[in-house]
Write a protein that holds these residues in place. Structure first.
Motif, PDB file in Angstrom:
ATOM      1  N   ARG A  38       0.843  -1.208   0.000  1.00 53.24           N
ATOM      2  CA  ARG A  38       0.000   0.000   0.000  1.00 53.24           C
ATOM      3  C   ARG A  38       0.876   1.255   0.000  1.00 53.24           C
ATOM      4  O   ARG A  38       0.552   2.242  -0.665  1.00 53.24           O
ATOM      5  CB  ARG A  38      -0.918  -0.006   1.226  1.00 53.24           C
ATOM      6  CG  ARG A  38      -2.124  -0.928   1.085  1.00 53.24           C
ATOM      7  CD  ARG A  38      -2.926  -0.993   2.371  1.00 53.24           C
ATOM      8  NE  ARG A  38      -3.248   0.322   2.916  1.00 53.24           N
ATOM      9  CZ  ARG A  38      -3.708   0.537   4.150  1.00 53.24           C
ATOM     10  NH1 ARG A  38      -3.911  -0.487   4.958  1.00 53.24           N
ATOM     11  NH2 ARG A  38      -3.974   1.753   4.557  1.00 53.24           N
ATOM     12  N   TYR A  39       1.957   1.202   0.766  1.00 51.01           N
ATOM     13  CA  TYR A  39       2.886   2.337   0.785  1.00 51.01           C
ATOM     14  C   TYR A  39       3.424   2.606  -0.626  1.00 51.01           C
ATOM     15  O   TYR A  39       3.466   3.747  -1.086  1.00 51.01           O
ATOM     16  CB  TYR A  39       4.042   2.042   1.745  1.00 51.01           C
ATOM     17  CG  TYR A  39       5.195   3.014   1.604  1.00 51.01           C
ATOM     18  CD1 TYR A  39       5.140   4.283   2.174  1.00 51.01           C
ATOM     19  CD2 TYR A  39       6.318   2.670   0.858  1.00 51.01           C
ATOM     20  CE1 TYR A  39       6.183   5.173   2.018  1.00 51.01           C
ATOM     21  CE2 TYR A  39       7.370   3.559   0.697  1.00 51.01           C
ATOM     22  CZ  TYR A  39       7.295   4.807   1.281  1.00 51.01           C
ATOM     23  OH  TYR A  39       8.327   5.701   1.119  1.00 51.01           O
ATOM     24  N   ALA A  40       3.808   1.516  -1.302  1.00 50.88           N
ATOM     25  CA  ALA A  40       4.378   1.671  -2.647  1.00 50.88           C
ATOM     26  C   ALA A  40       3.338   2.198  -3.639  1.00 50.88           C
ATOM     27  O   ALA A  40       3.706   2.776  -4.659  1.00 50.88           O
ATOM     28  CB  ALA A  40       4.929   0.336  -3.136  1.00 50.88           C
ATOM     29  N   ASP A  41       2.052   2.011  -3.313  1.00 53.26           N
ATOM     30  CA  ASP A  41       0.985   2.538  -4.175  1.00 53.26           C
ATOM     31  C   ASP A  41       0.623   3.974  -3.830  1.00 53.26           C
ATOM     32  O   ASP A  41      -0.343   4.519  -4.381  1.00 53.26           O
ATOM     33  CB  ASP A  41      -0.263   1.651  -4.064  1.00 53.26           C
ATOM     34  CG  ASP A  41      -0.089   0.354  -4.832  1.00 53.26           C
ATOM     35  OD1 ASP A  41       0.782   0.306  -5.722  1.00 53.26           O
ATOM     36  OD2 ASP A  41      -0.814  -0.619  -4.543  1.00 53.26           O
ATOM     37  N   GLY A  42       1.355   4.547  -2.878  1.00 51.54           N
ATOM     38  CA  GLY A  42       1.136   5.956  -2.557  1.00 51.54           C
ATOM     39  C   GLY A  42       0.225   6.206  -1.377  1.00 51.54           C
ATOM     40  O   GLY A  42      -0.202   7.340  -1.154  1.00 51.54           O
ATOM     41  N   ASP A  43      -0.079   5.167  -0.599  1.00 48.84           N
ATOM     42  CA  ASP A  43      -0.975   5.318   0.551  1.00 48.84           C
ATOM     43  C   ASP A  43      -0.192   5.852   1.750  1.00 48.84           C
ATOM     44  O   ASP A  43       0.618   5.134   2.341  1.00 48.84           O
ATOM     45  CB  ASP A  43      -1.602   3.956   0.874  1.00 48.84           C
ATOM     46  CG  ASP A  43      -2.629   4.037   1.990  1.00 48.84           C
ATOM     47  OD1 ASP A  43      -2.675   5.071   2.686  1.00 48.84           O
ATOM     48  OD2 ASP A  43      -3.390   3.066   2.157  1.00 48.84           O
ATOM     49  N   GLU A  44      -0.452   7.101   2.096  1.00 42.79           N
ATOM     50  CA  GLU A  44       0.306   7.726   3.183  1.00 42.79           C
ATOM     51  C   GLU A  44      -0.045   7.124   4.544  1.00 42.79           C
ATOM     52  O   GLU A  44       0.781   7.076   5.448  1.00 42.79           O
ATOM     53  CB  GLU A  44       0.072   9.237   3.200  1.00 42.79           C
ATOM     54  CG  GLU A  44       1.100   9.971   4.050  1.00 42.79           C
ATOM     55  CD  GLU A  44       1.047  11.478   3.869  1.00 42.79           C
ATOM     56  OE1 GLU A  44       1.122  12.187   4.873  1.00 42.79           O
ATOM     57  OE2 GLU A  44       0.926  11.936   2.707  1.00 42.79           O
ATOM     58  N   ALA A  47       2.189   4.345   5.237  1.00 44.60           N
ATOM     59  CA  ALA A  47       3.515   4.819   5.661  1.00 44.60           C
ATOM     60  C   ALA A  47       3.514   5.097   7.158  1.00 44.60           C
ATOM     61  O   ALA A  47       4.453   4.733   7.876  1.00 44.60           O
ATOM     62  CB  ALA A  47       3.888   6.076   4.880  1.00 44.60           C
ATOM     63  N   ARG A  48       2.438   5.720   7.616  1.00 40.73           N
ATOM     64  CA  ARG A  48       2.353   6.055   9.042  1.00 40.73           C
ATOM     65  C   ARG A  48       2.273   4.788   9.899  1.00 40.73           C
ATOM     66  O   ARG A  48       2.940   4.670  10.928  1.00 40.73           O
ATOM     67  CB  ARG A  48       1.127   6.944   9.279  1.00 40.73           C
ATOM     68  CG  ARG A  48       1.041   7.546  10.676  1.00 40.73           C
ATOM     69  CD  ARG A  48      -0.056   8.593  10.745  1.00 40.73           C
ATOM     70  NE  ARG A  48       0.181   9.708   9.847  1.00 40.73           N
ATOM     71  CZ  ARG A  48       1.038  10.702  10.092  1.00 40.73           C
ATOM     72  NH1 ARG A  48       1.710  10.722  11.232  1.00 40.73           N
ATOM     73  NH2 ARG A  48       1.220  11.662   9.221  1.00 40.73           N
ATOM     74  N   THR A  51       5.609   3.012   9.998  1.00 40.33           N
ATOM     75  CA  THR A  51       6.546   3.766  10.846  1.00 40.33           C
ATOM     76  C   THR A  51       6.266   3.503  12.325  1.00 40.33           C
ATOM     77  O   THR A  51       7.185   3.246  13.111  1.00 40.33           O
ATOM     78  CB  THR A  51       6.425   5.268  10.554  1.00 40.33           C
ATOM     79  OG1 THR A  51       6.728   5.498   9.170  1.00 40.33           O
ATOM     80  CG2 THR A  51       7.370   6.078  11.415  1.00 40.33           C
ATOM     81  N   LEU A  80      15.106   2.185   8.186  1.00 35.79           N
ATOM     82  CA  LEU A  80      13.782   2.485   7.627  1.00 35.79           C
ATOM     83  C   LEU A  80      13.902   3.143   6.257  1.00 35.79           C
ATOM     84  O   LEU A  80      13.094   2.875   5.362  1.00 35.79           O
ATOM     85  CB  LEU A  80      12.982   3.373   8.584  1.00 35.79           C
ATOM     86  CG  LEU A  80      12.077   2.684   9.627  1.00 35.79           C
ATOM     87  CD1 LEU A  80      11.004   1.854   8.936  1.00 35.79           C
ATOM     88  CD2 LEU A  80      12.846   1.786  10.577  1.00 35.79           C
ATOM     89  N   MET A  81      14.927   3.976   6.095  1.00 35.83           N
ATOM     90  CA  MET A  81      15.139   4.610   4.784  1.00 35.83           C
ATOM     91  C   MET A  81      15.338   3.538   3.705  1.00 35.83           C
ATOM     92  O   MET A  81      14.813   3.639   2.594  1.00 35.83           O
ATOM     93  CB  MET A  81      16.348   5.544   4.853  1.00 35.83           C
ATOM     94  CG  MET A  81      16.711   6.184   3.521  1.00 35.83           C
ATOM     95  SD  MET A  81      15.399   7.281   2.907  1.00 35.83           S
ATOM     96  CE  MET A  81      15.920   8.816   3.649  1.00 35.83           C
ATOM     97  N   TRP A  84      11.983   2.074   2.800  1.00 36.14           N
ATOM     98  CA  TRP A  84      11.173   2.933   1.906  1.00 36.14           C
ATOM     99  C   TRP A  84      11.699   2.834   0.474  1.00 36.14           C
ATOM    100  O   TRP A  84      10.919   2.811  -0.475  1.00 36.14           O
ATOM    101  CB  TRP A  84      11.228   4.401   2.357  1.00 36.14           C
ATOM    102  CG  TRP A  84      10.890   4.669   3.781  1.00 36.14           C
ATOM    103  CD1 TRP A  84      11.531   5.528   4.634  1.00 36.14           C
ATOM    104  CD2 TRP A  84       9.822   4.095   4.562  1.00 36.14           C
ATOM    105  NE1 TRP A  84      10.954   5.500   5.869  1.00 36.14           N
ATOM    106  CE2 TRP A  84       9.900   4.646   5.861  1.00 36.14           C
ATOM    107  CE3 TRP A  84       8.820   3.169   4.299  1.00 36.14           C
ATOM    108  CZ2 TRP A  84       9.016   4.299   6.879  1.00 36.14           C
ATOM    109  CZ3 TRP A  84       7.947   2.815   5.316  1.00 36.14           C
ATOM    110  CH2 TRP A  84       8.040   3.381   6.573  1.00 36.14           C
ATOM    111  N   LYS A  85      13.012   2.788   0.334  1.00 41.09           N
ATOM    112  CA  LYS A  85      13.582   2.768  -1.017  1.00 41.09           C
ATOM    113  C   LYS A  85      13.305   1.458  -1.748  1.00 41.09           C
ATOM    114  O   LYS A  85      13.155   1.440  -2.970  1.00 41.09           O
ATOM    115  CB  LYS A  85      15.100   3.019  -0.948  1.00 41.09           C
ATOM    116  CG  LYS A  85      15.430   4.486  -0.654  1.00 41.09           C
ATOM    117  CD  LYS A  85      16.927   4.718  -0.634  1.00 41.09           C
ATOM    118  CE  LYS A  85      17.232   6.204  -0.454  1.00 41.09           C
ATOM    119  NZ  LYS A  85      18.669   6.458  -0.306  1.00 41.09           N
ATOM    120  N   PRO A  88       9.030  -0.183  -3.666  1.00 41.32           N
ATOM    121  CA  PRO A  88       8.432  -0.411  -4.999  1.00 41.32           C
ATOM    122  C   PRO A  88       8.857  -1.732  -5.629  1.00 41.32           C
ATOM    123  O   PRO A  88       8.155  -2.257  -6.480  1.00 41.32           O
ATOM    124  CB  PRO A  88       8.953   0.779  -5.822  1.00 41.32           C
ATOM    125  CG  PRO A  88       9.304   1.825  -4.821  1.00 41.32           C
ATOM    126  CD  PRO A  88       9.803   1.079  -3.630  1.00 41.32           C
TER     127      PRO A  88
END
Lengths: 216, 115
Positions: A38-44, A47-48, A51, A80-81, A84-85, A88
């Motif tokens: 979901r994060y990779a699909d742009g769901d903020e 991401a929260r 985290t 975590l960085m 995120w990278k 995708p």
């Protein structure tokens, strides 16, 4: 070939050697992977959630292994960085997100500890003959809360990683073997030796830590 | 390694599990900022939204088919259908290509308009 391999090492490592087979249970039992998709699909919101769920675990592990809050903070942000990278390219089922992340943290911690020792490979360093000598003095001043950390700091790095993952993070031996890239038997050996060393370090501190015989 | 010693170690592990190290102030916010900065853009908006609105590939396929069929009927209408173009041009209710009352024309009658 797995695109999201179980590779957290800063050094270049062949993805083939770092990927591992996952059962269908891994897919079902890994809600973090769904969140990562979901994060990779742009769901903020994903991401929260990731985290909030992963950061405390990562920080806790890094802190226990490094024994230093500032360094653990850096390691947590870096680990975590990397997540995120890689999001995708993540392929669900090829690795559990938490296992992958713990491995990144373990490798980052290893690098930090290696730098502290002046770049000498950890494998080339003999285990201290009597780690209790320096730790005991600190234990006299430390509270019960600090005692375990001080004793952990006195363990060789691999033992420390294994003990923290097994007895504090509560992971199973097979998962620890994936994280540390060693066999399950080696994990059992490391945790057993680590526990013996910790017990030896702490045995003289029973009264100071408030553990009298009738309480334990 | 005595049992009380191992019990003490187990109690310390239990305390450690119950009280994980507190996250430093601001760390969560920095991680969240990294997450947002690295996050791929949501797949919505622009041409993608229009494409989804019309129904995507299946709907577009139907649209292309209907357009092609309509064009072909216009070029070569079946004999049992009224020729709308001729009706418009001649103002008659019904006409056909074999109607001898009409001058020969082709190309939808544009040549008639041009004389």
């Amino acid at each position: 070939m797995a695109r999201a391999c179980l590779n957290g090492a800063p050094a270049a490592v062949s993805p083939k050697t770092m990927s591992f087979d996952a059962s269908i249970d891994d897919v079902v039992d890994d809600p973090d992977a769904a969140l990562l998709a979901r994060y990779a699909d742009g769901d903020e919101a994903a991401a929260r959630l990731l985290t909030m769920q992963l950061s405390p675990r990562v920080f806790g592990h890094a802190f226990r292994v490094l024994g230093d809050g500032a360094e653990a903070e850096d390691v947590t942000q870096e680990a975590l960085m990397r997540l995120w990278k890689i999001a995708p390219q993540w392929r669900t089922g090829e690795a559990k997100v938490s296992t992958w992340l713990y491995r990144v943290v373990a490798n980052l911690c290893t690098d930090r500890l290696r730098k502290r020792r002046g770049g000498v490979p950890l494998d080339d360093i003999a285990e201290p003959a009597d780690p209790a000598e320096s730790a005991e003095a600190k234990l006299q001043r430390g509270s019960r809360e600090d005692a375990l950390q001080i004793a952990l700091d006195a363990l060789p790095e691999r033992q420390r990683q294994a003990v923290v993952l097994r007895h504090i993070e509560g992971l199973a031996n097979p998962e620890i073997s994936e994280i540390l890239d060693i066999g399950v038997e080696a994990v059992e050996s490391l945790t057993a030796r680590g526990k013996r060393a910790l017990t030896a370090l702490l045995s003289g501190q029973r009264d100071a830590l408030g553990y009298s015989d009738d309480k334990t | 390694m005595t049992k009380p010693d191992t019990d003490m170690l187990e109690a310390l592990f239990q305390d450690a599990r119950a009280t994980p190290p507190a996250m430093p102030d601001g760390l969560m916010d920095r991680i969240m900022a990294d997450a947002v900065a690295q996050q791929p853009k949501a797949k919505s908006g622009g041409w993608r939204a229009i494409w989804q609105t019309i129904g995507g590939a299946p709907a577009f396929g139907g649209l292309v088919t209907a357009t092609a069929v309509g064009f072909w009927i216009g070029v070569a209408p079946p004999s049992n259908l009224p020729d709308i173009a001729t009706q418009i041009i001649t103002g008659t209710e019904y006409a056909s290509f074999d109607d001898t009352s009409l001058p020969d024309f082709s190309a939808f009658g544009w040549d008639i308009e041009e004389g």
